[in-house]
Scaffold this motif. Structure first.
Motif, mmCIF file in Angstrom:
data_model
loop_
_atom_site.group_PDB
_atom_site.id
_atom_site.type_symbol
_atom_site.label_atom_id
_atom_site.label_comp_id
_atom_site.label_asym_id
_atom_site.label_seq_id
_atom_site.Cartn_x
_atom_site.Cartn_y
_atom_site.Cartn_z
ATOM 1 N N VAL A 13 0.852 -1.191 0.000
ATOM 2 C CA VAL A 13 0.000 0.000 0.000
ATOM 3 C C VAL A 13 0.887 1.241 0.000
ATOM 4 N N THR A 14 0.362 2.339 -0.503
ATOM 5 C CA THR A 14 1.123 3.587 -0.508
ATOM 6 C C THR A 14 0.815 4.451 0.703
ATOM 7 N N ASP A 15 -0.371 4.305 1.270
ATOM 8 C CA ASP A 15 -0.800 5.117 2.404
ATOM 9 C C ASP A 15 -1.478 4.186 3.412
ATOM 10 N N GLN A 16 -0.805 3.917 4.517
ATOM 11 C CA GLN A 16 -1.342 2.963 5.485
ATOM 12 C C GLN A 16 -2.641 3.443 6.125
ATOM 13 N N SER A 58 3.876 -0.438 3.578
ATOM 14 C CA SER A 58 4.177 0.731 2.734
ATOM 15 C C SER A 58 5.660 0.832 2.404
ATOM 16 N N TRP A 59 6.480 -0.079 2.869
ATOM 17 C CA TRP A 59 7.921 0.024 2.677
ATOM 18 C C TRP A 59 8.445 -0.777 1.497
ATOM 19 N N ASP A 108 -5.103 0.807 -3.738
ATOM 20 C CA ASP A 108 -3.771 0.681 -4.333
ATOM 21 C C ASP A 108 -3.721 -0.304 -5.495
#
Length: 117
Positions: A13-16, A58-59, A108
């Motif tokens: 995901v880009t934004d948790q 997100s990492w 996402d």
């Protein structure tokens, strides 16, 4: 020794926070863990009473979205209505030779198939 269970599936995901709102608010999952970790926040969600958790990670900026993870729900029509209400990309529910299903993507682009439970 054989593998005895699947504990966690990593979902990029880009934004948790946005992912957390989607997975808990729209899909009805519960938070299992929400802890700081060396690489970022270790945030997992799972169906209530379920064994396998989804790690909303997100990492991994280069990790492609997952596709084809199959989950189950007793209320496909209600879930479709919630997905529609939140503007989520989805198709169905449809009746297929193997049963009733709903297909959707999270914010996402991770793809899921929901089968009638």
């Amino acid at each position: 020794m054989d593998i005895s269970s699947i504990l966690t599936v990593t979902v990029p995901v880009t934004d948790q926070e946005r992912a957390l709102a989607f997975y808990t608010g729209v899909l009805g999952m519960e938070v299992r863990t929400d802890n700081p970790a060396p690489m970022g926040r270790w945030l997992t969600v799972a169906p209530k009473g379920g064994e396998t958790a989804l790690l909303l990670a997100s990492w991994f900026p280069d990790m492609a979205p997952i596709s084809g993870l199959v989950v189950a729900s007793p209320g496909l029509d209600e879930l479709a209505a919630r997905l529609r209400e939140h503007g989520a990309d989805h198709e169905g529910p449809t009746d297929e030779p193997w049963g009733r299903q709903l297909v959707f993507r999270d914010p996402d682009g991770n793809g899921f198939v929901v089968v009638a439970a």
